[in-house]
Scaffold this motif. Structure first.
Motif, PDB file in Angstrom:
ATOM      1  N   VAL A 151      25.853 -55.521  14.453  1.00 20.79           N
ATOM      2  CA  VAL A 151      25.402 -56.877  14.108  1.00 20.79           C
ATOM      3  C   VAL A 151      23.922 -57.050  14.401  1.00 20.79           C
ATOM      4  N   ASP A 152      23.484 -56.515  15.553  1.00 19.25           N
ATOM      5  CA  ASP A 152      22.066 -56.628  15.922  1.00 19.25           C
ATOM      6  C   ASP A 152      21.177 -55.893  14.923  1.00 19.25           C
ATOM      7  N   PHE A 153      21.582 -54.703  14.504  1.00 13.68           N
ATOM      8  CA  PHE A 153      20.785 -53.923  13.545  1.00 13.68           C
ATOM      9  C   PHE A 153      20.724 -54.621  12.188  1.00 13.68           C
ATOM     10  N   SER A 154      21.826 -55.216  11.760  1.00 13.53           N
ATOM     11  CA  SER A 154      21.886 -55.830  10.430  1.00 13.53           C
ATOM     12  C   SER A 154      21.067 -57.108  10.345  1.00 13.53           C
ATOM     13  N   GLY A 155      20.906 -57.818  11.463  1.00 14.54           N
ATOM     14  CA  GLY A 155      20.136 -59.058  11.449  1.00 14.54           C
ATOM     15  C   GLY A 155      20.852 -60.223  10.787  1.00 14.54           C
ATOM     16  N   VAL A 156      22.182 -60.159  10.683  1.00 13.04           N
ATOM     17  CA  VAL A 156      22.930 -61.256  10.033  1.00 13.04           C
ATOM     18  C   VAL A 156      23.879 -61.927  11.025  1.00 13.04           C
ATOM     19  N   GLU A 157      23.503 -61.936  12.298  1.00 15.23           N
ATOM     20  CA  GLU A 157      24.375 -62.473  13.345  1.00 15.23           C
ATOM     21  C   GLU A 157      24.799 -63.913  13.057  1.00 15.23           C
ATOM     22  N   GLY A 170      20.454 -58.681  -0.280  1.00 20.96           N
ATOM     23  CA  GLY A 170      19.769 -58.078   0.860  1.00 20.96           C
ATOM     24  C   GLY A 170      20.611 -58.108   2.122  1.00 20.96           C
ATOM     25  N   MET A 171      21.287 -59.235   2.373  1.00 23.67           N
ATOM     26  CA  MET A 171      22.167 -59.348   3.546  1.00 23.67           C
ATOM     27  C   MET A 171      23.361 -58.396   3.416  1.00 23.67           C
ATOM     28  N   TYR A 172      23.886 -58.307   2.196  1.00 21.63           N
ATOM     29  CA  TYR A 172      25.006 -57.407   1.905  1.00 21.63           C
ATOM     30  C   TYR A 172      24.660 -55.976   2.313  1.00 21.63           C
ATOM     31  N   LEU A 194      19.077 -48.672  -0.671  1.00 15.38           N
ATOM     32  CA  LEU A 194      18.089 -49.208   0.268  1.00 15.38           C
ATOM     33  C   LEU A 194      16.943 -49.901  -0.456  1.00 15.38           C
ATOM     34  N   ALA A 195      16.788 -49.643  -1.751  1.00 17.04           N
ATOM     35  CA  ALA A 195      15.735 -50.303  -2.528  1.00 17.04           C
ATOM     36  C   ALA A 195      15.960 -51.807  -2.590  1.00 17.04           C
ATOM     37  N   VAL A 196      17.201 -52.259  -2.325  1.00 17.61           N
ATOM     38  CA  VAL A 196      17.498 -53.697  -2.356  1.00 17.61           C
ATOM     39  C   VAL A 196      16.855 -54.407  -1.183  1.00 17.61           C
ATOM     40  N   GLY A 197      16.776 -53.734  -0.038  1.00 23.47           N
ATOM     41  CA  GLY A 197      16.230 -54.366   1.155  1.00 23.47           C
ATOM     42  C   GLY A 197      14.721 -54.519   1.106  1.00 23.47           C
ATOM     43  N   ASP A 198      14.175 -55.332   2.018  1.00 28.07           N
ATOM     44  CA  ASP A 198      12.729 -55.501   2.077  1.00 28.07           C
ATOM     45  C   ASP A 198      12.094 -54.300   2.758  1.00 28.07           C
ATOM     46  N   ALA A 199      10.750 -54.265   2.750  1.00 28.13           N
ATOM     47  CA  ALA A 199      10.029 -53.091   3.256  1.00 28.13           C
ATOM     48  C   ALA A 199      10.324 -52.835   4.727  1.00 28.13           C
ATOM     49  N   GLU A 200      10.409 -53.912   5.518  1.00 26.12           N
ATOM     50  CA  GLU A 200      10.666 -53.766   6.954  1.00 26.12           C
ATOM     51  C   GLU A 200      12.039 -53.156   7.199  1.00 26.12           C
ATOM     52  N   PHE A 201      13.046 -53.614   6.432  1.00 29.91           N
ATOM     53  CA  PHE A 201      14.393 -53.097   6.627  1.00 29.91           C
ATOM     54  C   PHE A 201      14.495 -51.656   6.145  1.00 29.91           C
ATOM     55  N   GLN A 202      13.812 -51.315   5.043  1.00 31.99           N
ATOM     56  CA  GLN A 202      13.822 -49.931   4.562  1.00 31.99           C
ATOM     57  C   GLN A 202      13.273 -48.990   5.630  1.00 31.99           C
ATOM     58  N   LYS A 203      12.182 -49.409   6.262  1.00 28.39           N
ATOM     59  CA  LYS A 203      11.581 -48.600   7.323  1.00 28.39           C
ATOM     60  C   LYS A 203      12.555 -48.443   8.492  1.00 28.39           C
ATOM     61  N   LYS A 204      13.251 -49.522   8.814  1.00 31.72           N
ATOM     62  CA  LYS A 204      14.236 -49.515   9.895  1.00 31.72           C
ATOM     63  C   LYS A 204      15.384 -48.557   9.575  1.00 31.72           C
ATOM     64  N   CYS A 205      15.831 -48.584   8.310  1.00 32.92           N
ATOM     65  CA  CYS A 205      16.930 -47.718   7.882  1.00 32.92           C
ATOM     66  C   CYS A 205      16.529 -46.246   7.934  1.00 32.92           C
ATOM     67  N   LEU A 206      15.313 -45.939   7.471  1.00 32.65           N
ATOM     68  CA  LEU A 206      14.845 -44.554   7.499  1.00 32.65           C
ATOM     69  C   LEU A 206      14.739 -44.055   8.938  1.00 32.65           C
ATOM     70  N   GLY A 207      14.283 -44.938   9.834  1.00 34.73           N
ATOM     71  CA  GLY A 207      14.215 -44.568  11.249  1.00 34.73           C
ATOM     72  C   GLY A 207      15.594 -44.286  11.817  1.00 34.73           C
ATOM     73  N   LYS A 208      16.554 -45.114  11.445  1.00 32.50           N
ATOM     74  CA  LYS A 208      17.924 -44.927  11.931  1.00 32.50           C
ATOM     75  C   LYS A 208      18.511 -43.632  11.383  1.00 32.50           C
ATOM     76  N   MET A 209      18.276 -43.340  10.097  1.00 32.22           N
ATOM     77  CA  MET A 209      18.801 -42.103   9.517  1.00 32.22           C
ATOM     78  C   MET A 209      18.174 -40.883  10.176  1.00 32.22           C
ATOM     79  N   GLY A 210      16.889 -40.994  10.551  1.00 31.11           N
ATOM     80  CA  GLY A 210      16.241 -39.909  11.288  1.00 31.11           C
ATOM     81  C   GLY A 210      16.888 -39.692  12.642  1.00 31.11           C
TER      82      GLY A 210
END
Length: 413
Positions: A151-157, A170-172, A194-210
């Motif tokens: 929930v914290d990572f998704s930002g939709v608490e 984007g929330m989906y 991931l192209a659906v999300g904004d730039a900040e979330f894309q960066k966050k997702c790439l960091g998490k996948m790393g």
């Protein structure tokens, strides 16, 4: 240890129909099966080439794909639209079955193939987290332990107890990715969502996948048209062309093949020759190479051929290189560095610029113009692009770099 293995997998579709086709075709298949013979419709069909008009009602979305993926690998799957990337991920995720071949997996698979995959629109975000986890084979205790982190990572608490049908796209995708990445599956499959999300979330997702691959030793398959993201995340690559595996290996080598394969057949020759005017550019080449590729750390000669229909005086030449969004990254002028105006006689001439392109790996557009007495005579944006290649091997070299690769020196005591 192997995480995934594809053995001669192929996927055939019948155009314009849902299912395998007509009753006649199904009976024919059944009769061949009873007699112990191969499906007769596997012998027909055309490759998935959208640029060519076909005559068969069957098409091979994938054909004879073979590869092995080790545990902990991050694999980038690239190729043009329609190359078969999403079909391959659906087969690996067991959303659909291959027409021929076998897929071997070692561990649980979490997949994010499109926005909201595996979510029920009438259920809340909280309920969908537990549902998705159960589908992936997680126990309630495992899901509960990861719940707050998801929930914290998704930002939709704030909306976690709201039905997901009321979420924005984007929330989906935020919640869907958070579930897929945090639940303890051994293999994570991510399509271009991931192209659906904004730039900040894309960066966050790439960091998490790393973190998932390097820190947790899990396996990732990632489809994207963003080559910078692919290079930063993936150590291995697969290139698909018209449903066939073209190249598999180190990510740098696969990206090289992707870019070089997309050089247009124009080979630096101008297609639309201006019929009127005082002259025009005919062609260009770089380093005498046919593939129009250069290394970022080497000087090369860019040679332009020009046909003058009459004598021109007080001439100067302008030459710019643009990136994929059209921004000028480098500009040269024949009068730079103390040059002067020059005269061109009627006939064919060659103009040469010698330079290095210390830029990141990619394709770049060539734009050249000639001016006489402050009047533009001709300007040409070439259909063929120059491909700049970098030589990176280490993890840091892949991730810690900017738009330019300037010459530098390093010292240590």
């Amino acid at each position: 240890m192997l995480a995934l293995k594809a053995e001669n997998i192929s996927k055939q579709y019948r155009l314009g129909q849902v299912g395998t086709g007509t009753l006649t075709h199904d009976l024919n298949r059944f009769w061949h099966k009873v007699r112990g013979k191969e499906d007769p419709y596997l012998m027909i069909g055309e490759s998935n080439d959208r640029s060519a008009k076909g005559s068969s009602e069957y098409v091979w979305s994938l054909r004879d794909i073979n590869f092995e993926i080790e545990q902990g690998d991050a694999v980038g799957i690239i190729g043009r639209n329609g190359a078969g990337k999403s079909t391959l991920l659906k087969l690996l995720s067991k959303v659909t079955k291959p027409t021929t071949g076998k897929i071997y997996t070692n561990g649980r698979i979490a997949s994010l193939l499109e926005v909201g995959t595996g979510f029920h629109p009438e259920m809340t975000g909280r309920e969908n987290i537990y549902l998705n986890g159960a589908i992936l084979g997680m126990t309630k205790k495992e899901i509960k332990r990861k719940f707050d982190e998801i929930v914290d990572f998704s930002g939709v608490e704030r909306y976690i107890d709201t039905p997901v049908k009321r979420y924005s796209s984007g929330m989906y995708v935020r919640l869907a990715f958070a579930v897929a990445a945090h639940l303890e599956s051994e293999i994570l499959i991510v399509d271009e969502v991931l192209a659906v999300g904004d730039a900040e979330f894309q960066k966050k997702c790439l960091g998490k996948m790393g973190d998932v691959t390097k820190g947790e030793g899990r396996t990732i398959l990632f489809v994207s048209h963003n080559m910078a993201a692919i290079k930063a995340l993936c150590n291995r690559g697969i290139l698909l062309e018209n449903g066939k595996l073209a190249v598999a290996g180190k990510m740098n080598a696969v990206i090289d093949s992707y870019f070089i394969g997309k050089v247009m057949e124009t080979d630096g020759k101008r297609q639309n020759i201006p019929l009127e005017g005082k002259g025009y550019f005919k062609s260009w080449e770089v380093g005498g190479k046919k593939d129009f590729s250069i290394d970022s750390d080497k000087k090369e000669k860019f040679v332009f051929e020009y046909d003058a229909k009459e004598k021109l005086t007080n001439c100067e030449l302008g030459f710019v290189i643009r990136n994929s969004d059209g921004s000028i990254i480098l500009g040269c002028n024949s009068r730079d560095y103390g040059g002067d105006f020059f005269t061109i006689d009627k006939g064919t001439h060659q103009f040469t610029f010698e330079l290095a392109l210390p830029v990141i790996h990619g394709k770049y557009e060539i734009d050249i113009a000639i001016v006489s007495n402050n009047i533009l005579i001709d300007q040409w944006v070439s259909e063929t692009k120059v491909i700049v290649k970098n030589k990176f091997e280490s993890v840091l070299a892949e991730q810690w770099r900017g738009s330019l690769n300037l010459e530098s020196k390093f010292y240590y005591d």
